[in-house]
Write a protein that holds these residues in place. Structure first.
Motif, mmCIF file in Angstrom:
data_model
loop_
_atom_site.group_PDB
_atom_site.id
_atom_site.type_symbol
_atom_site.label_atom_id
_atom_site.label_comp_id
_atom_site.label_asym_id
_atom_site.label_seq_id
_atom_site.Cartn_x
_atom_site.Cartn_y
_atom_site.Cartn_z
ATOM 1 N N SER A 27 0.820 -1.211 0.000
ATOM 2 C CA SER A 27 0.000 0.000 0.000
ATOM 3 C C SER A 27 0.854 1.261 0.000
ATOM 4 O O SER A 27 2.040 1.239 0.370
ATOM 5 C CB SER A 27 -0.907 0.019 1.226
ATOM 6 N N ASP A 28 0.224 2.361 -0.378
ATOM 7 C CA ASP A 28 0.902 3.653 -0.348
ATOM 8 C C ASP A 28 1.220 4.089 1.079
ATOM 9 O O ASP A 28 2.301 4.631 1.351
ATOM 10 C CB ASP A 28 0.068 4.721 -1.070
ATOM 11 N N THR A 29 0.306 3.824 2.012
ATOM 12 C CA THR A 29 0.534 4.254 3.388
ATOM 13 C C THR A 29 1.738 3.532 3.991
ATOM 14 O O THR A 29 2.554 4.140 4.691
ATOM 15 C CB THR A 29 -0.725 4.019 4.242
ATOM 16 N N TRP A 30 1.838 2.231 3.748
ATOM 17 C CA TRP A 30 2.997 1.469 4.239
ATOM 18 C C TRP A 30 4.290 2.092 3.703
ATOM 19 O O TRP A 30 5.273 2.269 4.444
ATOM 20 C CB TRP A 30 2.880 0.010 3.812
ATOM 21 N N PHE A 31 4.292 2.440 2.426
ATOM 22 C CA PHE A 31 5.482 3.022 1.809
ATOM 23 C C PHE A 31 5.827 4.355 2.481
ATOM 24 O O PHE A 31 6.996 4.622 2.809
ATOM 25 C CB PHE A 31 5.251 3.210 0.307
ATOM 26 N N LEU A 32 4.800 5.190 2.721
ATOM 27 C CA LEU A 32 5.038 6.488 3.339
ATOM 28 C C LEU A 32 5.522 6.369 4.781
ATOM 29 O O LEU A 32 6.310 7.195 5.243
ATOM 30 C CB LEU A 32 3.752 7.329 3.297
ATOM 31 N N GLU A 33 5.057 5.347 5.472
ATOM 32 C CA GLU A 33 5.509 5.121 6.851
ATOM 33 C C GLU A 33 7.003 4.812 6.909
ATOM 34 O O GLU A 33 7.648 5.061 7.932
ATOM 35 C CB GLU A 33 4.772 3.928 7.472
ATOM 36 N N ASN A 34 7.528 4.277 5.825
ATOM 37 C CA ASN A 34 8.885 3.739 5.841
ATOM 38 C C ASN A 34 9.913 4.568 5.088
ATOM 39 O O ASN A 34 11.053 4.140 4.924
ATOM 40 C CB ASN A 34 8.868 2.301 5.296
ATOM 41 N N GLN A 180 7.737 16.935 2.681
ATOM 42 C CA GLN A 180 9.006 16.210 2.694
ATOM 43 C C GLN A 180 8.792 14.701 2.578
ATOM 44 O O GLN A 180 9.580 13.997 1.938
ATOM 45 C CB GLN A 180 9.772 16.544 3.971
ATOM 46 N N THR A 181 7.711 14.204 3.190
ATOM 47 C CA THR A 181 7.398 12.775 3.123
ATOM 48 C C THR A 181 7.110 12.369 1.684
ATOM 49 O O THR A 181 7.631 11.352 1.189
ATOM 50 C CB THR A 181 6.186 12.448 4.013
ATOM 51 N N ASP A 188 12.350 7.751 -3.562
ATOM 52 C CA ASP A 188 12.587 6.327 -3.328
ATOM 53 C C ASP A 188 11.853 5.449 -4.344
ATOM 54 O O ASP A 188 12.317 4.352 -4.665
ATOM 55 C CB ASP A 188 12.140 5.934 -1.917
ATOM 56 N N ALA A 189 10.697 5.927 -4.824
ATOM 57 C CA ALA A 189 9.923 5.142 -5.794
ATOM 58 C C ALA A 189 10.390 5.385 -7.225
ATOM 59 O O ALA A 189 9.967 4.678 -8.147
ATOM 60 C CB ALA A 189 8.442 5.479 -5.668
ATOM 61 N N VAL A 191 9.849 8.126 -9.103
ATOM 62 C CA VAL A 191 8.843 8.802 -9.915
ATOM 63 C C VAL A 191 8.892 10.298 -9.636
ATOM 64 O O VAL A 191 9.451 10.745 -8.628
ATOM 65 C CB VAL A 191 7.415 8.268 -9.626
ATOM 66 N N GLU A 192 8.284 11.073 -10.525
ATOM 67 C CA GLU A 192 8.287 12.522 -10.346
ATOM 68 C C GLU A 192 7.324 12.948 -9.248
ATOM 69 O O GLU A 192 7.600 13.868 -8.478
ATOM 70 C CB GLU A 192 7.902 13.202 -11.668
ATOM 71 N N LYS A 193 6.171 12.250 -9.160
ATOM 72 C CA LYS A 193 5.112 12.676 -8.244
ATOM 73 C C LYS A 193 4.504 11.456 -7.580
ATOM 74 O O LYS A 193 3.872 10.638 -8.251
ATOM 75 C CB LYS A 193 4.059 13.457 -9.024
ATOM 76 N N TYR A 194 4.688 11.321 -6.270
ATOM 77 C CA TYR A 194 4.056 10.247 -5.486
ATOM 78 C C TYR A 194 2.953 10.895 -4.673
ATOM 79 O O TYR A 194 3.201 11.819 -3.896
ATOM 80 C CB TYR A 194 5.088 9.588 -4.562
ATOM 81 N N ARG A 195 1.726 10.423 -4.856
ATOM 82 C CA ARG A 195 0.596 11.044 -4.194
ATOM 83 C C ARG A 195 -0.248 9.984 -3.480
ATOM 84 O O ARG A 195 -0.319 8.837 -3.924
ATOM 85 C CB ARG A 195 -0.272 11.808 -5.197
ATOM 86 N N ALA A 196 -0.896 10.409 -2.384
ATOM 87 C CA ALA A 196 -1.677 9.474 -1.578
ATOM 88 C C ALA A 196 -2.908 10.183 -1.023
ATOM 89 O O ALA A 196 -2.950 11.416 -0.927
ATOM 90 C CB ALA A 196 -0.830 8.930 -0.421
ATOM 91 N N GLY A 197 -3.897 9.380 -0.637
ATOM 92 C CA GLY A 197 -5.154 9.940 -0.172
ATOM 93 C C GLY A 197 -5.120 10.497 1.233
ATOM 94 O O GLY A 197 -5.957 11.333 1.589
#
Length: 414
Positions: A27-34, A180-181, A188-189, A191-197
């Motif tokens: 999930s995106d949230t797991w990725f953002l947590e780490n 910053q997150t 880390d991914a 990509v130019e733009k990592y976005r989450a809900g």
């Protein structure tokens, strides 16, 4: 005051996949947590180990005498790689649905409770022009598997939360850390733009809102094509905003900026979900502080049971559709406050129904203390506590209070 509710009223508790299941690694949230830095104060890890303990959790719900259970299906588990759907995950959620029915619990299913697949976030999430089609496809896969057994379908959980948080007086460093997150995640991914809900930048609000709107409509169409009789709606974060003398303009501006767009969209749905935790008073200069003797919640605002009725009545006034209380509770480590909060809140809800507001059900947030997003495991909103090592669930007094109230109401209307 006697509590009076319809005989077919849904009495439940609400949970969410990422907050309870644990190990939601795609999930995106797991990725953002780490990533580093991260706005998340803790990593979800095993959360409450709900993925493994779902059967005994359903036993807790049924044991309270309830007849409904709201939970989310995790898109990241069902479609961990774009275009590849995991039968094992679908089997799991189908077993949860069947487990609900076997226990006399109506399954209320949320399709997006903030989290999405990592691959979807890499595409820009709801900013991506293909987002509505991708979300509708996912919803269709779920409906094909067990849509015939769902009682209510909630497409989105609190799509209005970003706008609400702009009114919350959060310090600037939080917005800076969110940026910053997301920058670290994009790096880390690759990509130019990592976005989450659930970590959103202000400049993206309009685009994300447009994407979620189109996705809600596309998902509803996909759901109705498969199960025409299944009621579909979305759930909104809603304070009960009250104007002190001279505060009407500020109150109305907040309503317009946060809720009204979504409530008007919900006018085309079968119901609207209301998620209420607080009543806020506005004067001519803005938000008024709680009274000096007020009991306050974890957000620092007064605990006021009257807030539920106010939020429900406003939601129905603007949308014109039936209301589901999809979340309601109080963040506090003091369970006496929670236990004493439930009955007067339900009295207000009963009064709203008596005044003509159609209300489908009430789901208390939440079954157990869990992972509360960027705040980690600190906030406590559960009817049960959870041992962080063994994951053993222990009922708090509030669980017994809620169960006793519901049993009394249901026996009176049987």
């Amino acid at each position: 005051m006697a509590l009076s509710f319809p005989s077919d009223f849904l009495w439940g508790v609400a949970t969410a996949g990422h907050q309870n299941e644990g190990d939601n690694v795609t999930s995106d949230t797991w990725f953002l947590e780490n990533v580093t830095p991260t706005v998340f104060q803790a990593r979800s890890g095993k959360a409450t180990n709900g993925w493994e303990l779902w059967e005994s959790d359903l036993d807790l719900v049924a044991g309270m005498g309830l007849n409904a259970y709201r939970f989310s299906v995790e898109w990241a588990r069902i479609e961990p790689v774009e275009g590849e759907f995991a039968d094992a995950a679908l089997d799991h959620y189908e077993a949860v649905v069947d487990g609900c029915i076997a226990r006399g619990l109506a399954p209320i299913v949320t399709f997006n409770h903030f989290t999405s697949p990592h691959w979807f976030a890499k595409r820009g999430a709801w900013l991506d022009e293909s987002a509505p089609e991708l979300f509708a496809r996912f919803c269709g896969v779920v409906l094909d598997r067990f849509g015939d057994r769902i009682r209510l379908a909630v497409t989105f959980n609190e799509p209005d939360l970003p706008e609400m948080l702009t009114w919350a007086g959060l310090p600037d460093f939080i917005a800076d850390l969110e940026r910053q997150t997301l920058e670290a995640a994009a790096r880390d991914a690759g990509v130019e733009k990592y976005r989450a809900g659930n970590v959103m930048l202000r400049e993206d609000f309009a685009g994300m809102r447009a994407g979620m709107t189109a996705a809600h409509l596309a998902a509803k169409k996909a759901i109705k094509a498969r199960c025409p009789g299944l009621p579909v709606g979305l759930s909104l974060a809603m304070c009960d905003d009250v104007a002190a003398p001279g505060g009407e303009e500020i109150r109305d501006r907040k309503r317009a900026e946060v809720y009204d767009y979504w409530l008007r969209l919900a006018a085309g749905d079968d119901f609207v979900g209301v998620q209420n935790y607080e009543r806020l008073h506005y004067g001519p200069e803005g938000l008024l502080p709680p009274a000096p003797d007020a009991v306050v919640n974890g957000m620092g605002t007064a605990v006021d049971p009257a807030s539920l009725r106010g939020a429900v009545e406003y939601a129905h006034q603007v949308s014109g559709v039936p209301v589901l209380v999809s979340e309601h509770g109080v963040s506090t480590p003091d369970d006496e406050i929670r236990a004493g909060f439930i009955e007067p809140s339900l009295e207000g809800l009963s009064a709203a129904i008596a005044a003509g507001v159609p209300v489908l059900g009430y789901c208390h947030w939440t079954l157990m203390d869990n992972f509360e997003w960027i705040f980690g495991f600190g906030p406590q909103l559960g009817l049960h506590s959870v041992d962080p090592e063994t994951f053993a669930r222990t009922a708090k007094p509030s669980a017994g209070v809620y169960a006793e109230l519901v049993r009394g109401i249901r026996s009176a209307t049987a």
